[in-house]
Design a protein around this motif. Structure first.
Motif, PDB file in Angstrom:
ATOM      1  N   TYR A 106     -11.476  -8.433  17.523  1.00  0.00           N
ATOM      2  CA  TYR A 106     -11.100  -7.088  16.392  1.00  0.00           C
ATOM      3  C   TYR A 106     -11.794  -5.756  16.487  1.00  0.00           C
ATOM      4  CZ  TYR A 106      -9.134 -11.533  14.133  1.00  0.00           C
ATOM      5  OH  TYR A 106      -8.415 -12.694  13.756  1.00  0.00           O
ATOM      6  N   GLU A 107     -13.183  -5.957  17.010  1.00  0.00           N
ATOM      7  CA  GLU A 107     -13.786  -4.785  16.998  1.00  0.00           C
ATOM      8  C   GLU A 107     -13.538  -4.094  18.328  1.00  0.00           C
ATOM      9  OE1 GLU A 107     -18.319  -3.186  16.657  1.00  0.00           O
ATOM     10  OE2 GLU A 107     -18.182  -5.210  17.569  1.00  0.00           O
ATOM     11  N   ALA A 108     -13.221  -4.769  19.443  1.00  0.00           N
ATOM     12  CA  ALA A 108     -12.562  -3.973  20.700  1.00  0.00           C
ATOM     13  C   ALA A 108     -11.247  -3.354  20.516  1.00  0.00           C
ATOM     14  CB  ALA A 108     -12.264  -5.241  21.848  1.00  0.00           C
ATOM     15  N   ILE A 109     -10.611  -3.833  19.666  1.00  0.00           N
ATOM     16  CA  ILE A 109      -9.135  -3.134  19.341  1.00  0.00           C
ATOM     17  C   ILE A 109      -9.293  -2.264  18.201  1.00  0.00           C
ATOM     18  CG2 ILE A 109      -7.826  -4.789  20.369  1.00  0.00           C
ATOM     19  CD1 ILE A 109      -7.085  -5.948  17.506  1.00  0.00           C
ATOM     20  N   GLY A 110     -10.415  -2.052  17.682  1.00  0.00           N
ATOM     21  CA  GLY A 110     -10.578  -0.837  16.822  1.00  0.00           C
ATOM     22  C   GLY A 110     -10.805  -1.161  15.048  1.00  0.00           C
ATOM     23  N   ALA A 111     -10.836  -2.502  14.854  1.00  0.00           N
ATOM     24  CA  ALA A 111     -11.147  -2.849  13.235  1.00  0.00           C
ATOM     25  C   ALA A 111     -12.575  -2.755  13.205  1.00  0.00           C
ATOM     26  CB  ALA A 111     -10.932  -4.458  13.303  1.00  0.00           C
ATOM     27  N   ASP A 112     -12.798  -2.348  11.727  1.00  0.00           N
ATOM     28  CA  ASP A 112     -14.149  -2.113  11.188  1.00  0.00           C
ATOM     29  C   ASP A 112     -14.390  -3.569  10.253  1.00  0.00           C
ATOM     30  OD1 ASP A 112     -14.668   0.490  12.198  1.00  0.00           O
ATOM     31  OD2 ASP A 112     -12.985   1.092  11.210  1.00  0.00           O
ATOM     32  N   MET A 113     -13.503  -3.889   9.555  1.00  0.00           N
ATOM     33  CA  MET A 113     -13.420  -4.874   8.575  1.00  0.00           C
ATOM     34  C   MET A 113     -12.316  -5.914   9.052  1.00  0.00           C
ATOM     35  SD  MET A 113     -13.119  -2.336   5.366  1.00  0.00           S
ATOM     36  CE  MET A 113     -12.077  -1.161   5.938  1.00  0.00           C
ATOM     37  N   ALA A 114     -12.660  -7.286   8.303  1.00  0.00           N
ATOM     38  CA  ALA A 114     -11.592  -8.323   8.582  1.00  0.00           C
ATOM     39  C   ALA A 114     -11.264  -9.031   7.136  1.00  0.00           C
ATOM     40  CB  ALA A 114     -11.840  -9.371   9.658  1.00  0.00           C
ATOM     41  N   GLY A 115      -9.938  -9.345   7.004  1.00  0.00           N
ATOM     42  CA  GLY A 115      -9.808 -10.074   5.595  1.00  0.00           C
ATOM     43  C   GLY A 115      -8.503 -11.021   5.820  1.00  0.00           C
ATOM     44  N   MET A 116      -8.105 -11.491   4.843  1.00  0.00           N
ATOM     45  CA  MET A 116      -6.982 -12.531   4.995  1.00  0.00           C
ATOM     46  C   MET A 116      -6.033 -11.779   3.689  1.00  0.00           C
ATOM     47  SD  MET A 116      -8.961 -16.061   5.019  1.00  0.00           S
ATOM     48  CE  MET A 116     -10.619 -15.984   5.546  1.00  0.00           C
ATOM     49  N   CYS A 117      -6.152 -10.619   3.310  1.00  0.00           N
ATOM     50  CA  CYS A 117      -5.167 -10.103   2.497  1.00  0.00           C
ATOM     51  C   CYS A 117      -5.321  -8.293   2.662  1.00  0.00           C
ATOM     52  CB  CYS A 117      -5.249 -10.467   0.942  1.00  0.00           C
ATOM     53  SG  CYS A 117      -7.144 -10.007   0.374  1.00  0.00           S
ATOM     54  N   MET A 118      -4.374  -8.114   1.858  1.00  0.00           N
ATOM     55  CA  MET A 118      -4.276  -6.446   1.550  1.00  0.00           C
ATOM     56  C   MET A 118      -3.239  -5.883   2.530  1.00  0.00           C
ATOM     57  SD  MET A 118      -7.537  -4.292  -0.093  1.00  0.00           S
ATOM     58  CE  MET A 118      -8.335  -4.526   1.236  1.00  0.00           C
ATOM     59  N   VAL A 119      -3.108  -6.269   3.745  1.00  0.00           N
ATOM     60  CA  VAL A 119      -2.297  -5.552   4.701  1.00  0.00           C
ATOM     61  C   VAL A 119      -0.842  -5.954   4.326  1.00  0.00           C
ATOM     62  CG1 VAL A 119      -1.611  -5.459   7.280  1.00  0.00           C
ATOM     63  CG2 VAL A 119      -3.953  -5.661   6.473  1.00  0.00           C
ATOM     64  N   ASP A 120      -0.444  -7.386   4.253  1.00  0.00           N
ATOM     65  CA  ASP A 120       1.047  -7.705   3.754  1.00  0.00           C
ATOM     66  C   ASP A 120       1.393  -7.032   2.713  1.00  0.00           C
ATOM     67  OD1 ASP A 120       1.426  -9.533   5.641  1.00  0.00           O
ATOM     68  OD2 ASP A 120       0.808 -11.319   4.760  1.00  0.00           O
ATOM     69  N   GLU A 121       0.176  -6.903   1.480  1.00  0.00           N
ATOM     70  CA  GLU A 121       0.593  -6.061   0.248  1.00  0.00           C
ATOM     71  C   GLU A 121       0.983  -4.520   0.560  1.00  0.00           C
ATOM     72  OE1 GLU A 121      -1.714  -8.256   0.913  1.00  0.00           O
ATOM     73  OE2 GLU A 121      -1.963  -9.627  -0.787  1.00  0.00           O
ATOM     74  N   ALA A 122       0.151  -4.045   1.613  1.00  0.00           N
ATOM     75  CA  ALA A 122       0.428  -2.613   1.891  1.00  0.00           C
ATOM     76  C   ALA A 122       1.689  -2.383   2.450  1.00  0.00           C
ATOM     77  CB  ALA A 122      -0.930  -2.177   2.561  1.00  0.00           C
ATOM     78  N   ILE A 123       1.927  -3.194   3.565  1.00  0.00           N
ATOM     79  CA  ILE A 123       3.361  -2.998   4.190  1.00  0.00           C
ATOM     80  C   ILE A 123       4.527  -3.309   3.153  1.00  0.00           C
ATOM     81  CG2 ILE A 123       4.827  -4.049   5.726  1.00  0.00           C
ATOM     82  CD1 ILE A 123       2.069  -5.091   7.283  1.00  0.00           C
ATOM     83  N   ALA A 124       4.262  -4.073   2.353  1.00  0.00           N
ATOM     84  CA  ALA A 124       5.621  -4.322   1.262  1.00  0.00           C
ATOM     85  C   ALA A 124       5.499  -3.199   0.457  1.00  0.00           C
ATOM     86  CB  ALA A 124       5.301  -5.559   0.394  1.00  0.00           C
ATOM     87  N   ALA A 125       4.328  -2.608  -0.057  1.00  0.00           N
ATOM     88  CA  ALA A 125       4.417  -1.336  -0.889  1.00  0.00           C
ATOM     89  C   ALA A 125       4.913  -0.096  -0.337  1.00  0.00           C
ATOM     90  CB  ALA A 125       2.981  -1.075  -1.342  1.00  0.00           C
ATOM     91  N   ARG A 126       4.723   0.155   0.870  1.00  0.00           N
ATOM     92  CA  ARG A 126       5.070   1.221   1.750  1.00  0.00           C
ATOM     93  C   ARG A 126       6.583   0.899   1.891  1.00  0.00           C
ATOM     94  NH1 ARG A 126       4.609   5.501   1.371  1.00  0.00           N
ATOM     95  NH2 ARG A 126       5.551   5.969   3.448  1.00  0.00           N
ATOM     96  N   HIS A 127       7.208  -0.300   2.215  1.00  0.00           N
ATOM     97  CA  HIS A 127       8.576  -0.557   2.292  1.00  0.00           C
ATOM     98  C   HIS A 127       9.432  -0.364   0.834  1.00  0.00           C
ATOM     99  CE1 HIS A 127      12.277  -2.874   3.111  1.00  0.00           C
ATOM    100  NE2 HIS A 127      11.768  -3.639   2.167  1.00  0.00           N
TER     101      HIS A 127
END
Length: 184
Positions: A106-127
């Motif tokens: 995750y760090e090698a590909i550019g992540a600073d934080m890891a979690g199990m939520c918020m991304v799905d919700e962000a994608i749906a909200a942008r949709h």
């Protein structure tokens, strides 16, 4: 700035979660806004039949997180004596935490934080055409970032210790965005 449109539909999504720091640039107790995300490890929330009334099938993900809202969170944090960082969030399926090898990836590909939520919700909200702001509380260091095993009690303790500050920051954001609106 309105949180609801003429039809009573939300126009802004404020997402919050406790996450783990993947990089040593963040530490337990830090607050951070999400500047971008990596969702390649989870199924898309837009899979399946599309509801055209909610948004187009293929939505642009160039700028998911609203820069103006993120800047406002940082400003409000500063006004309240809080330092608010930023970083890229990777979402993993869970419910287990990532292994040290996964965290290094995750760090090698550019992540600073890891979690199990918020991304799905962000994608749906942008949709749905919403403005998106995501704020994270760094609850612990991800597996392998420090030379000790993770303990759930540490993350829970950090979350409890920082809860009031985090709630205050999000409350200030809501008050700034909708001073005259009734929120439910």
């Amino acid at each position: 700035m309105k949180l609801f449109n003429l039809f009573g539909l939300a126009t802004t999504a404020i997402l919050t979660a406790a996450v783990s720091a993947v990089s040593s640039g963040l530490a337990p107790g830090d607050l951070a806004v999400v500047s971008d995300h990596i969702s390649s490890f989870i199924p898309s929330p837009l899979a399946g039949p599309n509801l055209d009334t909610l948004g187009e099938r293929s939505v642009d993900m160039t700028q998911v997180y609203d820069e103006e809202l993120s800047a406002l969170v940082k400003q409000l944090g500063e006004e309240n004596g809080l330092s608010v960082g930023e970083g890229v969030l990777v979402e993993a399926a869970g419910p287990q935490s990532g292994t040290p090898a996964e965290i290094r990836m995750y760090e090698a590909i550019g992540a600073d934080m890891a979690g199990m939520c918020m991304v799905d919700e962000a994608i749906a909200a942008r949709h749905m055409g919403m403005r998106v702001c995501a704020a994270a509380l760094i609850a612990d260091m991800a597996a392998g970032v420090e030379p000790r095993e993770q303990e759930g009690a540490d993350a829970a303790r950090t979350a409890a210790e920082e809860e009031a500050a985090f709630r205050g920051l999000i409350g200030s954001l809501i008050a700034e965005l909708a001073p005259t609106e009734e929120l439910y």
